[in-house]
Design an enzyme around this catalytic site. Sequence first.
Site, PDB file in Angstrom:
ATOM      1  N   GLU A  83      13.570 -12.654  18.909  1.00 28.86           N
ATOM      2  CA  GLU A  83      13.761 -11.415  18.621  1.00 28.86           C
ATOM      3  C   GLU A  83      15.368 -11.404  17.750  1.00 28.86           C
ATOM      4  O   GLU A  83      15.645 -10.432  17.064  1.00 28.86           O
ATOM      5  CB  GLU A  83      13.977 -10.606  19.747  1.00 28.86           C
ATOM      6  CG  GLU A  83      15.294 -11.060  20.748  1.00 28.86           C
ATOM      7  CD  GLU A  83      15.276 -10.299  22.107  1.00 28.86           C
ATOM      8  OE1 GLU A  83      15.521  -8.956  21.625  1.00 28.86           O
ATOM      9  OE2 GLU A  83      15.117 -10.929  23.136  1.00 28.86           O
ATOM     10  N   CYS A 115      12.807 -10.395  24.858  1.00 29.73           N
ATOM     11  CA  CYS A 115      13.009 -11.887  25.608  1.00 29.73           C
ATOM     12  C   CYS A 115      11.700 -12.621  26.151  1.00 29.73           C
ATOM     13  O   CYS A 115      11.648 -13.815  26.627  1.00 29.73           O
ATOM     14  CB  CYS A 115      13.787 -11.923  26.815  1.00 29.73           C
ATOM     15  SG  CYS A 115      15.609 -11.220  26.111  1.00 29.73           S
ATOM     16  N   HIS A 250      13.863 -14.917  34.227  1.00 23.23           N
ATOM     17  CA  HIS A 250      14.833 -14.405  32.943  1.00 23.23           C
ATOM     18  C   HIS A 250      16.176 -14.227  33.446  1.00 23.23           C
ATOM     19  O   HIS A 250      16.360 -13.294  34.207  1.00 23.23           O
ATOM     20  CB  HIS A 250      14.163 -13.407  32.175  1.00 23.23           C
ATOM     21  CG  HIS A 250      14.901 -12.911  31.192  1.00 23.23           C
ATOM     22  ND1 HIS A 250      15.257 -13.638  30.059  1.00 23.23           N
ATOM     23  CD2 HIS A 250      15.719 -11.653  30.929  1.00 23.23           C
ATOM     24  CE1 HIS A 250      16.221 -13.100  29.156  1.00 23.23           C
ATOM     25  NE2 HIS A 250      16.128 -11.679  29.736  1.00 23.23           N
TER      26      HIS A 250
HETATM   27  N1  CAA Z   1      35.347  -8.082  41.202  1.00 27.19           N
HETATM   28  C1  CAA Z   1      33.975  -8.604  41.530  1.00 27.19           C
HETATM   29  N2  CAA Z   1      32.958  -7.819  41.327  1.00 27.19           N
HETATM   30  C2  CAA Z   1      33.052  -6.756  40.346  1.00 27.19           C
HETATM   31  C3  CAA Z   1      34.450  -6.359  39.910  1.00 27.19           C
HETATM   32  C4  CAA Z   1      35.573  -7.302  40.394  1.00 27.19           C
HETATM   33  N3  CAA Z   1      36.913  -6.862  40.190  1.00 27.19           N
HETATM   34  N4  CAA Z   1      34.165  -5.348  39.419  1.00 27.19           N
HETATM   35  C5  CAA Z   1      33.012  -4.978  39.263  1.00 27.19           C
HETATM   36  N5  CAA Z   1      32.110  -5.907  40.009  1.00 27.19           N
HETATM   37  C6  CAA Z   1      30.709  -6.030  39.930  1.00 27.19           C
HETATM   38  C7  CAA Z   1      29.907  -4.797  40.464  1.00 27.19           C
HETATM   39  O1  CAA Z   1      30.145  -4.428  41.827  1.00 27.19           O
HETATM   40  C8  CAA Z   1      28.572  -5.170  39.634  1.00 27.19           C
HETATM   41  O2  CAA Z   1      27.898  -5.872  40.698  1.00 27.19           O
HETATM   42  P1  CAA Z   1      26.280  -5.336  41.390  1.00 27.19           P
HETATM   43  O3  CAA Z   1      25.554  -5.148  40.142  1.00 27.19           O
HETATM   44  O4  CAA Z   1      26.180  -6.366  42.141  1.00 27.19           O
HETATM   45  O5  CAA Z   1      26.826  -4.021  41.921  1.00 27.19           O
HETATM   46  C9  CAA Z   1      28.893  -6.018  38.710  1.00 27.19           C
HETATM   47  O6  CAA Z   1      30.373  -6.538  38.954  1.00 27.19           O
HETATM   48  C10 CAA Z   1      28.767  -5.361  37.302  1.00 27.19           C
HETATM   49  O7  CAA Z   1      29.577  -4.509  37.490  1.00 27.19           O
HETATM   50  P2  CAA Z   1      28.965  -3.132  36.457  1.00 27.19           P
HETATM   51  O8  CAA Z   1      27.772  -2.598  36.942  1.00 27.19           O
HETATM   52  O9  CAA Z   1      30.200  -2.040  36.842  1.00 27.19           O
HETATM   53  O10 CAA Z   1      29.198  -3.684  34.936  1.00 27.19           O
HETATM   54  P3  CAA Z   1      28.847  -2.966  33.830  1.00 27.19           P
HETATM   55  O11 CAA Z   1      28.982  -1.416  33.772  1.00 27.19           O
HETATM   56  O12 CAA Z   1      30.093  -3.271  32.853  1.00 27.19           O
HETATM   57  O13 CAA Z   1      27.591  -3.414  32.975  1.00 27.19           O
HETATM   58  C11 CAA Z   1      25.821  -4.661  32.561  1.00 27.19           C
HETATM   59  C12 CAA Z   1      27.050  -4.665  33.514  1.00 27.19           C
HETATM   60  C13 CAA Z   1      24.847  -3.441  32.745  1.00 27.19           C
HETATM   61  C14 CAA Z   1      24.845  -5.801  32.919  1.00 27.19           C
HETATM   62  C15 CAA Z   1      26.298  -4.859  31.069  1.00 27.19           C
HETATM   63  O14 CAA Z   1      26.877  -5.876  30.836  1.00 27.19           O
HETATM   64  C16 CAA Z   1      24.873  -4.785  29.938  1.00 27.19           C
HETATM   65  O15 CAA Z   1      24.457  -3.473  29.622  1.00 27.19           O
HETATM   66  N6  CAA Z   1      24.606  -5.915  29.480  1.00 27.19           N
HETATM   67  C17 CAA Z   1      23.365  -5.985  28.611  1.00 27.19           C
HETATM   68  C18 CAA Z   1      22.035  -5.515  29.195  1.00 27.19           C
HETATM   69  C19 CAA Z   1      21.682  -6.459  30.100  1.00 27.19           C
HETATM   70  O16 CAA Z   1      21.708  -7.696  30.218  1.00 27.19           O
HETATM   71  N7  CAA Z   1      20.429  -6.015  31.062  1.00 27.19           N
HETATM   72  C20 CAA Z   1      19.759  -7.046  31.987  1.00 27.19           C
HETATM   73  C21 CAA Z   1      18.213  -6.390  32.327  1.00 27.19           C
HETATM   74  S1  CAA Z   1      17.514  -6.481  30.674  1.00 27.19           S
HETATM   75  C22 CAA Z   1      17.159  -8.132  30.143  1.00 27.19           C
HETATM   76  O17 CAA Z   1      17.041  -8.835  30.983  1.00 27.19           O
HETATM   77  C23 CAA Z   1      16.747  -8.239  28.817  1.00 27.19           C
HETATM   78  C24 CAA Z   1      17.758  -8.914  28.334  1.00 27.19           C
HETATM   79  O18 CAA Z   1      17.834 -10.191  28.183  1.00 27.19           O
HETATM   80  C25 CAA Z   1      18.674  -8.024  27.593  1.00 27.19           C
END
Ligand code: CAA
Length: 418
Positions: A83, A115, A250
């Site tokens: 992609e 992906c 994945h």
């Molecule tokens: N200590 C330990 N853990 C902590 C923490 C701390 N101090 N602070 C936060 N966390 C944990 C949270 O509790 C959360 O855990 P859970 O998911 O188990 O609840 C985790 O860390 C992530 O925290 P947030 O949800 O607050 O993180 P975020 O809002 O910054 O976003 C994300 C995380 C959505 C994955 C972001 O990084 C993102 O958008 N990534 C790209 C999209 C992606 O990868 N999507 C996956 C599905 S789509 C797919 O698979 C296709 C692809 O390849 C893209």
Amino acid sequence: MQHRVGVEALALAVPHRFLDLEDLARARGIDPAKFTQGLGAKQMAVPDPGEDAPALAATAAKRALAASGIDVSRIGMVIVGTETGVDHSKAVASYVQGMLKLPRTVRTFDTQHACYGATAALHTAAQWIASGASHGKAALVVGADLARYGLKTVGEPTQGGGAVAMVVSDSPDLLELDFGVSGVDSLDVHDFWRPVGRREALVDGHYSIRCYLDALTASYTDWKQQALSRELVRKGDTLVSEQLARIAYHVPFCKMARKAHAQLRRVDLQERRGGKAWDEQAEAEEAPKLAASFETQVAPTLPISARVGNAYTASLYLGIASMLNLQAPSLVGKRVGLFSYGSGCTSEFFSAVVADKAVARIAAANIEDILAARERIDVEEYERLMGLASDAPLPTAPAPGTFRLEKIQEGRRIYAAG
Ligand code: CAA
């Protein structure tokens, strides 16, 4: 419909620099535990403009051909799932053919659906071989991508990149597919996308996680019905998912595999509860079993992803490489589950059996040496590399056995071989 087809050999290529995610967290004023525990990541690959999808694809493909020892005149098809292609018209597969000096008697094309692209390529190749139309020839299937969200975005710690190349043939020395047993699910959603002309992906992060888990539920349920009727698995005391020795998902970030595995078990457990609602007591009973099952069935698929981050189309196949690299001797003859998810979205749950030459084949991929040769960089250098124009490659000589983009002349990409 019984056909012997699958992966004869596999190899990978990764960018030669990486960033430690604790360094990134500190630079962004975030608790490092959010990245290491919350997302389950340790490091991410940082490519420079010379390490584009064709260069990584060709490097991985060269290593896969060497690992299989196949005579290149036996390759009849080259498919690259990506992609992050580099041209609206010319296929990455065509650059790979050129760099590897493959014969003209190959069919070359790319497959795209986020992906999922490499999985589309793998099944296309397997069906071509099983149909007999390949006349005994093999296919070279590659997943190659660079995951890029941009500095200080929510997706920043889930970037990365890499390529996995596989020789797919009727001598599946590494992994034999359960041909014709495949669960699929697709839905038109905007969870992650990259409009033409944009270098960085757009993502609705939390929604994308929900889309992934819904797709997993549907495609696993579809696979399970087919696997039960083919007697690959059976209903009984052991959950169907527990009958799979390992499950590679994945992996956009490692914690996603933990979420996926919890969801997969819930599908099995809910069926066993006969529709009784999932409640706190069920969750409490399940927690220790889930933790144990994750350690056995899923954790061995994650070490490479934890070190290179998201490699989009290559990600599932990095999971297969991880698992075999760590445990091939104890997995020979065992069935593994595989889940491919492409945002947008389409998904497939399928399965395969680890073949008897897997130990030698995976050793030939030299995975530890490739990862150990990388250079750790600091956040300042990472930000500098991220700021470089994609069409101005650094004047760096390629390492022996690898390819790099050297220059672009009127849109023509010229690659150098090391
Ligand atoms: N200590 C330990 N853990 C902590 C923490 C701390 N101090 N602070 C936060 N966390 C944990 C949270 O509790 C959360 O855990 P859970 O998911 O188990 O609840 C985790 O860390 C992530 O925290 P947030 O949800 O607050 O993180 P975020 O809002 O910054 O976003 C994300 C995380 C959505 C994955 C972001 O990084 C993102 O958008 N990534 C790209 C999209 C992606 O990868 N999507 C996956 C599905 S789509 C797919 O698979 C296709 C692809 O390849 C893209």
